[in-house]
Structures are given as C-alpha cells and as structure tokens.
Motif scaffolding. Structure first.
Motif, short mmCIF file in Angstrom:
data_model
loop_
_atom_site.label_atom_id
_atom_site.label_comp_id
_atom_site.label_asym_id
_atom_site.label_seq_id
_atom_site.Cartn_x
_atom_site.Cartn_y
_atom_site.Cartn_z
N LEU A 181 1.22 4.56 -3.06
CA LEU A 181 0.73 3.28 -2.54
C LEU A 181 -0.53 3.43 -1.70
N SER A 182 -1.22 4.56 -1.83
CA SER A 182 -2.40 4.83 -1.01
C SER A 182 -3.51 3.79 -1.22
N ALA A 183 -3.63 3.25 -2.44
CA ALA A 183 -4.68 2.25 -2.68
C ALA A 183 -4.44 0.97 -1.89
N ASP A 184 -3.18 0.60 -1.68
CA ASP A 184 -2.87 -0.58 -0.87
C ASP A 184 -3.31 -0.36 0.57
N VAL A 185 -3.05 0.84 1.07
CA VAL A 185 -3.45 1.17 2.44
C VAL A 185 -4.98 1.10 2.58
N ALA A 186 -5.67 1.66 1.60
CA ALA A 186 -7.13 1.65 1.64
C ALA A 186 -7.67 0.22 1.63
N MET A 187 -7.04 -0.67 0.84
CA MET A 187 -7.48 -2.06 0.79
C MET A 187 -7.28 -2.74 2.14
N ALA A 188 -6.12 -2.51 2.75
CA ALA A 188 -5.85 -3.12 4.06
C ALA A 188 -6.81 -2.58 5.12
N LYS A 189 -7.06 -1.28 5.08
CA LYS A 189 -7.97 -0.68 6.06
C LYS A 189 -9.37 -1.26 5.92
N GLU A 190 -9.82 -1.44 4.69
CA GLU A 190 -11.17 -1.99 4.46
C GLU A 190 -11.29 -3.39 5.05
N GLN A 191 -10.18 -4.14 5.04
CA GLN A 191 -10.21 -5.51 5.56
C GLN A 191 -9.85 -5.58 7.04
N GLY A 192 -9.55 -4.42 7.64
CA GLY A 192 -9.16 -4.41 9.04
C GLY A 192 -7.85 -5.14 9.27
N ALA A 193 -6.91 -4.98 8.32
CA ALA A 193 -5.66 -5.74 8.35
C ALA A 193 -4.45 -4.82 8.34
N ALA A 194 -3.33 -5.35 8.76
CA ALA A 194 -2.06 -4.66 8.57
C ALA A 194 -1.61 -4.89 7.12
N LEU A 195 -0.73 -4.02 6.63
CA LEU A 195 -0.22 -4.13 5.27
C LEU A 195 1.23 -4.60 5.33
N VAL A 196 1.52 -5.74 4.70
CA VAL A 196 2.86 -6.31 4.72
C VAL A 196 3.37 -6.42 3.29
N TYR A 197 4.57 -5.89 3.06
CA TYR A 197 5.21 -5.97 1.74
C TYR A 197 6.39 -6.93 1.79
N MET A 198 6.52 -7.73 0.72
CA MET A 198 7.73 -8.52 0.50
C MET A 198 8.58 -7.82 -0.56
N GLY A 199 9.76 -7.34 -0.15
CA GLY A 199 10.72 -6.80 -1.10
C GLY A 199 11.78 -7.83 -1.41
N HIS A 200 12.62 -7.55 -2.41
CA HIS A 200 13.67 -8.51 -2.75
C HIS A 200 14.91 -8.27 -1.90
N GLY A 201 15.47 -7.05 -1.96
CA GLY A 201 16.67 -6.76 -1.20
C GLY A 201 17.88 -7.46 -1.76
N ASN A 202 19.00 -7.40 -1.04
CA ASN A 202 20.21 -8.12 -1.44
C ASN A 202 21.13 -8.28 -0.23
#
Length: 323
Positions: free
Chosen positions: A183-204
C-alpha cells in the motif's frame, strides 16, 4: 481501468479459457476465484485484473469466478437478457452473465473432468464468509465413494484471505506486513497532498475485526511520515471512533480510500456519497477536507501479487500442479 482496457483483458481471458481443452488426461487442475462480487460495472476492473494476473501466471489452467452473494449473482443473470445493458458494456465478459456460486462452479468443473481444484478467495479476512467457504469446500473434498475412481474430487485447496488466516501454516502477521508494504502508493499520495490516510473496511458484527487494528499499527510503523487510520462499516473500529480519533489528533485533511477489493456500493455510497450519512459528508461536517479515491485494492498490482502468492502456497501445500 478504461472500458477498452477491460475489454482487452476480457478478450485475453476468453482466449486463454477457450484454448484450454476440458480433458481430464491433459488438464486435471483448475482455479476458482471466490469473490463476494459486485454489481458495479465500474468496479469490475479490480476483479478482472486479478483474474487476468492469475491466468497469465497459469496459462494452461482454467480460471473461473464464483460469486458468493446471491443478490449479486441474480443481478448479473438478469442482465444476461438485457440487450441494452450488454450493448453499452462490451467490457463485461460473457461468463459473468451466468456466474454461479462456489458449489455450482465446482460442480461444473467436476462434471468437465477436473479433480484438483484451488479455490482462492478475494476476501480480506478469515471472517464469516471465509468460514462458510471452508465449510463448503471441506464437505465436497470429504466426499468418499466405495470405489476410489468415482470420488468426485482428488483435492480441493483453499488459498487464505488477503490479511491472512488462523493456524500454524502461515504467520498472519507476515501477511499483514506484506499487505502494508503493498500500500506504499497510497501513502505517497497522501503525503503529496499533506493529508492523513483513512481507509474504510467492511468488517463484520460476528467475529473479531482486530486485524484492522493491527494493520493500522503496521502502516504507521512502516510509514511514520503519514498518519494512517482504519474504520469499518460493521464491527470495530467503527466510524464514530474513527471520527473522534481524527478530531483528537487535530487532522484537518484526509485521503479516503476503500480497504476493499472493489470500489462498489459501500465505497461509492457509504464512503464517498453525497448523502448526509456518508463518511465523506460527515467528515466534511467535522471541518475535515476530504479527497475520496474510488479505487479498490484489486487495482493495485502489489496487492494482486499477494493473492497470487496465497494461491501458489495453497496449491503447493496440497500438491496440486498448476500450469
């Protein structure tokens, strides 16, 4: 993936599948990709790319999808006779209009002479659906007959979910660490935007979803330059807890992505929709700038490689040859 690319992938898969003769003496092994499924044609690329990668790795072995959701299968089967829809979506493979559940798909393969089957799930966790999948496959694999040659299957192996499985065979924490690496590309995208990275999972709501806590921990250990948070539609950590943590940490900007193999209904509506109860709208109401990214995990090549690794591990452990 654009429609033309999806169509090309579908054509390649169709050519590979039609080239594989249904002859037990030549090909006794097959692969089934067991997915929940999606009704969103825009989200199909995640699943099709997984199938394309698996077929490319094993060009002489048939690769079929099985959808576990009754509702989703019925929706695709209803589209089979919808000429207008089919004309508007040439990228959809013909096989999807008659997609079956795991039992039906395995029955078809058995009838065609395949006796060694590797079932690779596209699920994320060893939760309710994967437990049911094991119940189905264990029951079929356990069928015995008076004469051994009439036994319907020699071996059925099941590849573990993306986030690993319980038991001594494979260390689930290593699977989580490998997923975090992918998931390194997601981190790089968030860093470029100066943002935190938030994921929505499904769970149960039925079994522990502690794996998501561990994945979040690993993400923050591996990528301290970006704060990563995980929340779930069902189970814990839920959205209210997620929102509270963002507020406590003073987060004002986030990249919001689905921790799901496809960006289907939950991602489109519950995560990024414009209704007042969507995660995007609620976070915006809390003063947080939100950038939703509607891409499922299946869009990421490194994630798809994890599924391939789990499939190969299952085949090797069962002594099933895939070509």
């Amino acid at each position: 993936m654009k429609p033309l690319k999806i169509a090309a992938a579908a054509a390649l898969l169709s050519a590979n599948l039609s080239a594989a003769p249904l002859n037990e003496s030549d090909h006794s092994s097959a692969i089934v990709l067991a997915a929940f499924g999606t009704t969103y044609d825009s989200a199909l690329s995640s699943l099709l790319q997984i199938q394309q990668d698996v077929q490319a790795a094993y060009p002489d072995t048939p690769v079929h999808f099985a959808f576990t959701s009754n509702i989703i299968r019925k929706r695709w089967q209803a589209r089979r006779d919808d000429a207008e829809y089919r004309a508007a979506h040439p990228e959809v493979p013909e096989s999807l209009y008659s997609v079956k559940n795991v039992l039906g798909t395995l029955a078809d393969l058995q009838d065609q002479g395949y006796r060694d089957i590797v079932v690779q799930t596209t699920l994320l966790t060893h939760g309710e659906e994967f437990t049911d999948l094991l119940a189905y496959t264990d029951a079929l694999a356990g069928i015995d007959t008076v004469k051994a040659r009439w036994k319907p299957f020699n071996r059925i192996a099941v590849g573990r979910p993306l986030m690993g499985s319980w038991g001594p065979a494979f260390e689930y924490r290593e699977d989580l660490a490998k997923l975090a690496e992918s998931l390194s590309a997601d981190v790089a995208m968030a860093k470029e935007q100066g943002a935190a990275l938030v994921y929505m999972g499904h769970g149960n709501d039925h079994l522990s979803t502690g794996l998501y806590y561990e994945l979040e921990e690993l993400m923050n250990q591996q990528y301290p330059q970006v704060s990563t948070y995980v929340g779930l539609v069902e189970g814990h950590p839920d959205f209210d807890r997620l929102k509270s943590r963002l507020s406590e940490d003073g987060v004002t900007k986030v990249v919001l992505k689905p921790m799901m193999v496809v960006a289907g209904d939950h991602a489109t509506n519950d995560m990024a929709g414009d209704e007042e109860d969507s995660w995007k709208v609620q976070l915006q109401g809390a003063g947080i700038e939100v950038t939703p990214v509607l891409k499922g995990l299946g869009e990421t090549p490194q994630v798809r490689q994890r599924y391939l690794t789990h499939l190969a591990d299952a085949a090797d452990a069962a002594g099933i040859a895939l070509n």
